[in-house]
Scaffold this motif. Structure first.
Motif, PDB file in Angstrom:
ATOM      1  N   PHE A  70       0.804  -1.222   0.000  1.00  0.00           N
ATOM      2  CA  PHE A  70       0.000   0.000   0.000  1.00  0.00           C
ATOM      3  C   PHE A  70       0.839   1.274   0.000  1.00  0.00           C
ATOM      4  N   LEU A 102      -5.658   5.872  -1.853  1.00  0.00           N
ATOM      5  CA  LEU A 102      -6.237   4.538  -1.700  1.00  0.00           C
ATOM      6  C   LEU A 102      -7.650   4.493  -2.266  1.00  0.00           C
ATOM      7  N   GLU A 105     -11.656  -0.157  -2.123  1.00  0.00           N
ATOM      8  CA  GLU A 105     -11.289  -1.573  -2.031  1.00  0.00           C
ATOM      9  C   GLU A 105      -9.997  -1.752  -1.232  1.00  0.00           C
ATOM     10  N   GLN A 106      -9.029  -0.882  -1.456  1.00  0.00           N
ATOM     11  CA  GLN A 106      -7.767  -0.962  -0.713  1.00  0.00           C
ATOM     12  C   GLN A 106      -7.970  -0.671   0.775  1.00  0.00           C
ATOM     13  N   GLU A 109      -9.265  -3.730   2.215  1.00  0.00           N
ATOM     14  CA  GLU A 109      -8.189  -4.720   2.326  1.00  0.00           C
ATOM     15  C   GLU A 109      -7.340  -4.453   3.564  1.00  0.00           C
TER      16      GLU A 109
END
Length: 133
Positions: A70, A102, A105-106, A109
């Motif tokens: 990330f 980001l 979805e990130q 996650e």
């Protein structure tokens, strides 16, 4: 201001907790260190009621490896380890410009990664939430 140690780095709450516990266990009672003993005691008491009390070096290391993709700064990773986020809002507060950096979805996650490595945080929050009638 003088730089005492140029190789110093930031410590996680877990590292501070373990260091203070070692100091407390290894130190003999010395009345001259009254204020230091009080500060150590109060800090230990605080840290023992935070998520770091349930962390291990292995869970921290594996969580940091999972977060590598990330592209987070060291400070952002440290905040995630110290106060594991449980909501997208908490991630927005911890990660600078998270909306641009980001995707939704990130963010989800990251929440899954944190929940996998620090499951005790989720359980503690579930206990704190009052049941609705």
């Amino acid at each position: 201001m003088e730089i005492v140690n140029s190789n110093s780095s930031q410590l996680s709450n877990y590292e501070v907790l373990k260091h203070l516990q070692q100091l407390k266990d290894g130190r003999k009672k010395d009345k001259r260190q009254g204020q230091l003993a009080t500060i150590t005691y109060e800090t230990l008491r605080y840290l023992e009621n935070t998520p770091c009390n349930q962390q291990t070096p292995e869970t921290i290391t594996t969580c940091l490896k999972a977060l590598e993709r990330f592209n987070l700064s060291k400070n952002e990773k440290l905040m995630i380890i110290n106060l594991p986020p449980t909501t997208a809002l908490e991630i927005q507060l911890m990660i600078e410009e998270s909306e641009e950096r980001l995707t939704e979805e990130q963010v989800n996650e990251i929440l899954v990664i944190v929940a996998e490595h620090f499951p005790h945080v989720q359980k503690a929050e579930e206990k704190e939430e009052p049941e609705e009638s």
